[in-house]
Design a protein around this motif. Sequence first.
Motif, PDB file in Angstrom:
ATOM      1  N   ALA A 190       0.752   8.160  -8.565  1.00 57.55           N
ATOM      2  CA  ALA A 190       0.560   6.710  -8.719  1.00 57.55           C
ATOM      3  C   ALA A 190      -0.787   6.429  -9.380  1.00 57.55           C
ATOM      4  CB  ALA A 190       0.649   6.014  -7.366  1.00 57.55           C
ATOM      5  N   ALA A 191      -1.825   7.121  -8.938  1.00 59.87           N
ATOM      6  CA  ALA A 191      -3.151   6.924  -9.531  1.00 59.87           C
ATOM      7  C   ALA A 191      -3.143   7.311 -11.011  1.00 59.87           C
ATOM      8  CB  ALA A 191      -4.193   7.741  -8.769  1.00 59.87           C
ATOM      9  N   GLU A 192      -2.490   8.412 -11.334  1.00 60.58           N
ATOM     10  CA  GLU A 192      -2.414   8.861 -12.726  1.00 60.58           C
ATOM     11  C   GLU A 192      -1.716   7.820 -13.605  1.00 60.58           C
ATOM     12  OE1 GLU A 192      -0.139  12.354 -15.218  1.00 60.58           O
ATOM     13  OE2 GLU A 192      -0.861  12.846 -13.201  1.00 60.58           O
ATOM     14  N   LEU A 193      -0.682   7.173 -13.060  1.00 54.60           N
ATOM     15  CA  LEU A 193       0.067   6.171 -13.822  1.00 54.60           C
ATOM     16  C   LEU A 193      -0.551   4.772 -13.746  1.00 54.60           C
ATOM     17  CD1 LEU A 193       3.723   7.259 -12.957  1.00 54.60           C
ATOM     18  CD2 LEU A 193       2.455   7.653 -15.093  1.00 54.60           C
ATOM     19  N   GLY A 194      -1.594   4.604 -12.920  1.00 54.85           N
ATOM     20  CA  GLY A 194      -2.234   3.301 -12.785  1.00 54.85           C
ATOM     21  C   GLY A 194      -1.410   2.305 -11.985  1.00 54.85           C
ATOM     22  N   VAL A 195      -0.642   2.824 -11.029  1.00 57.05           N
ATOM     23  CA  VAL A 195       0.205   1.975 -10.191  1.00 57.05           C
ATOM     24  C   VAL A 195      -0.399   1.914  -8.791  1.00 57.05           C
ATOM     25  CG1 VAL A 195       2.515   1.705  -9.194  1.00 57.05           C
ATOM     26  CG2 VAL A 195       2.259   2.592 -11.523  1.00 57.05           C
ATOM     27  N   PRO A 196      -0.727   0.713  -8.292  1.00 62.02           N
ATOM     28  CA  PRO A 196      -1.273   0.615  -6.936  1.00 62.02           C
ATOM     29  C   PRO A 196      -0.199   0.978  -5.919  1.00 62.02           C
ATOM     30  CG  PRO A 196      -0.810  -1.577  -7.795  1.00 62.02           C
ATOM     31  CD  PRO A 196      -0.551  -0.602  -8.917  1.00 62.02           C
ATOM     32  N   LEU A 197      -0.556   1.793  -4.948  1.00 64.57           N
ATOM     33  CA  LEU A 197       0.428   2.299  -3.997  1.00 64.57           C
ATOM     34  C   LEU A 197      -0.178   2.367  -2.610  1.00 64.57           C
ATOM     35  CD1 LEU A 197       3.343   3.802  -4.070  1.00 64.57           C
ATOM     36  CD2 LEU A 197       1.943   5.844  -3.764  1.00 64.57           C
ATOM     37  N   GLU A 198       0.607   1.998  -1.628  1.00 65.22           N
ATOM     38  CA  GLU A 198       0.211   2.111  -0.222  1.00 65.22           C
ATOM     39  C   GLU A 198       1.202   3.032   0.473  1.00 65.22           C
ATOM     40  OE1 GLU A 198       0.840  -1.217   2.800  1.00 65.22           O
ATOM     41  OE2 GLU A 198      -1.322  -1.323   2.427  1.00 65.22           O
ATOM     42  N   TRP A 199       0.672   3.956   1.278  1.00 66.33           N
ATOM     43  CA  TRP A 199       1.511   4.870   2.051  1.00 66.33           C
ATOM     44  C   TRP A 199       1.516   4.426   3.513  1.00 66.33           C
ATOM     45  CZ3 TRP A 199      -0.316   9.776   4.728  1.00 66.33           C
ATOM     46  CH2 TRP A 199       0.764  10.461   5.302  1.00 66.33           C
ATOM     47  N   GLY A 200       2.709   4.354   4.087  1.00 67.18           N
ATOM     48  CA  GLY A 200       2.846   3.959   5.485  1.00 67.18           C
ATOM     49  C   GLY A 200       2.154   4.899   6.456  1.00 67.18           C
ATOM     50  N   GLY A 201       1.899   6.118   6.049  1.00 69.79           N
ATOM     51  CA  GLY A 201       1.184   7.068   6.903  1.00 69.79           C
ATOM     52  C   GLY A 201      -0.290   6.747   7.051  1.00 69.79           C
ATOM     53  N   ASP A 202      -0.813   5.879   6.170  1.00 67.62           N
ATOM     54  CA  ASP A 202      -2.215   5.468   6.266  1.00 67.62           C
ATOM     55  C   ASP A 202      -2.398   4.224   7.127  1.00 67.62           C
ATOM     56  OD1 ASP A 202      -3.230   7.510   4.641  1.00 67.62           O
ATOM     57  OD2 ASP A 202      -2.864   6.359   2.805  1.00 67.62           O
ATOM     58  N   TRP A 203      -1.306   3.615   7.578  1.00 65.78           N
ATOM     59  CA  TRP A 203      -1.417   2.406   8.394  1.00 65.78           C
ATOM     60  C   TRP A 203      -2.045   2.729   9.738  1.00 65.78           C
ATOM     61  CZ3 TRP A 203       4.304   0.643   7.394  1.00 65.78           C
ATOM     62  CH2 TRP A 203       4.406   0.171   6.082  1.00 65.78           C
ATOM     63  N   LYS A 204      -2.760   1.765  10.283  1.00 65.19           N
ATOM     64  CA  LYS A 204      -3.456   1.968  11.565  1.00 65.19           C
ATOM     65  C   LYS A 204      -2.483   1.993  12.739  1.00 65.19           C
ATOM     66  CE  LYS A 204      -7.486   1.940   9.635  1.00 65.19           C
ATOM     67  NZ  LYS A 204      -7.659   3.116   8.835  1.00 65.19           N
ATOM     68  N   THR A 205      -1.428   1.169  12.648  1.00 63.34           N
ATOM     69  CA  THR A 205      -0.402   1.155  13.695  1.00 63.34           C
ATOM     70  C   THR A 205       0.950   1.390  13.036  1.00 63.34           C
ATOM     71  OG1 THR A 205      -0.083  -1.234  13.507  1.00 63.34           O
ATOM     72  CG2 THR A 205      -1.708  -0.481  15.114  1.00 63.34           C
ATOM     73  N   PHE A 206       1.928   1.765  13.788  1.00 62.52           N
ATOM     74  CA  PHE A 206       3.282   2.036  13.292  1.00 62.52           C
ATOM     75  C   PHE A 206       3.229   2.903  12.043  1.00 62.52           C
ATOM     76  CE2 PHE A 206       7.462   0.958  11.339  1.00 62.52           C
ATOM     77  CZ  PHE A 206       8.260   1.401  12.377  1.00 62.52           C
ATOM     78  N   LYS A 207       2.706   4.105  12.191  1.00 64.38           N
ATOM     79  CA  LYS A 207       2.637   5.047  11.074  1.00 64.38           C
ATOM     80  C   LYS A 207       4.056   5.338  10.590  1.00 64.38           C
ATOM     81  CE  LYS A 207      -1.829   6.702  11.576  1.00 64.38           C
ATOM     82  NZ  LYS A 207      -2.713   6.427  10.483  1.00 64.38           N
ATOM     83  N   ASP A 208       4.249   5.226   9.278  1.00 63.16           N
ATOM     84  CA  ASP A 208       5.569   5.363   8.674  1.00 63.16           C
ATOM     85  C   ASP A 208       5.479   6.385   7.544  1.00 63.16           C
ATOM     86  OD1 ASP A 208       8.125   5.025   7.688  1.00 63.16           O
ATOM     87  OD2 ASP A 208       7.987   2.854   7.481  1.00 63.16           O
ATOM     88  N   GLY A 209       5.621   7.654   7.885  1.00 62.39           N
ATOM     89  CA  GLY A 209       5.439   8.752   6.945  1.00 62.39           C
ATOM     90  C   GLY A 209       6.286   8.714   5.686  1.00 62.39           C
ATOM     91  N   PRO A 210       7.540   8.257   5.753  1.00 66.16           N
ATOM     92  CA  PRO A 210       8.351   8.236   4.531  1.00 66.16           C
ATOM     93  C   PRO A 210       8.064   7.049   3.595  1.00 66.16           C
ATOM     94  CG  PRO A 210       9.727   8.490   6.500  1.00 66.16           C
ATOM     95  CD  PRO A 210       8.355   8.123   6.955  1.00 66.16           C
ATOM     96  N   HIS A 211       7.354   6.034   4.051  1.00 70.01           N
ATOM     97  CA  HIS A 211       7.276   4.751   3.354  1.00 70.01           C
ATOM     98  C   HIS A 211       6.156   4.672   2.313  1.00 70.01           C
ATOM     99  CE1 HIS A 211       8.020   0.408   3.048  1.00 70.01           C
ATOM    100  NE2 HIS A 211       6.713   0.301   2.898  1.00 70.01           N
ATOM    101  N   PHE A 212       6.543   4.226   1.101  1.00 70.26           N
ATOM    102  CA  PHE A 212       5.602   3.962   0.014  1.00 70.26           C
ATOM    103  C   PHE A 212       5.928   2.591  -0.549  1.00 70.26           C
ATOM    104  CE2 PHE A 212       6.074   8.497   0.341  1.00 70.26           C
ATOM    105  CZ  PHE A 212       4.778   8.980   0.216  1.00 70.26           C
ATOM    106  N   GLN A 213       4.884   1.792  -0.833  1.00 66.30           N
ATOM    107  CA  GLN A 213       5.127   0.454  -1.388  1.00 66.30           C
ATOM    108  C   GLN A 213       4.050   0.074  -2.386  1.00 66.30           C
ATOM    109  OE1 GLN A 213       5.168  -1.749   2.318  1.00 66.30           O
ATOM    110  NE2 GLN A 213       3.091  -2.522   1.982  1.00 66.30           N
TER     111      GLN A 213
END
Length: 136
Positions: free
Chosen positions: A104-127
């Motif tokens: 995502a960084a290489e393509l210049g696309v902002p991305l959030e990973w659910g595994g980085d969330w403070k609560t309700f960690k969601d390992g498969p989720h990308f948005q």
Amino acid sequence: MSQFQLSQRSLTRLIGVHPDLVAVVKLAIRRTPADFTVVEGVRTVAQQCEYVARGTSKTMNSYHLPQADGLGHAVDLAPLTGGAIPWGDWSKFKGLADVVKACAAELGVPLEWGGDWKTFKDGPHFQIPREWKGRA
């Protein structure tokens, strides 16, 4: 360069997902040292209601639902080990997330990973952000 490619099932699950997020997933499958699958892309409101009722999602405001631009802004990806998803092995999801975030960084696309969330960690989720219009 990896030897992996997205299956037809994974490609079908990307239909209706924002093209920049699809580009990230397609680059990631070429860069990953371990295979992965697209578990889910766009959801219907009925599916989201069911997930909230089961507790597997916490909101009806999901990025998986079509956004103002008519596209889903989220995907769920899962690593594959011997053809199966290692649901209990967080390190496999973290390893996949590292590759996806780098792509995502290489393509210049902002991305959030659910595994980085403070609560309700969601390992498969990308948005990507709801307001994301696309790469210039």
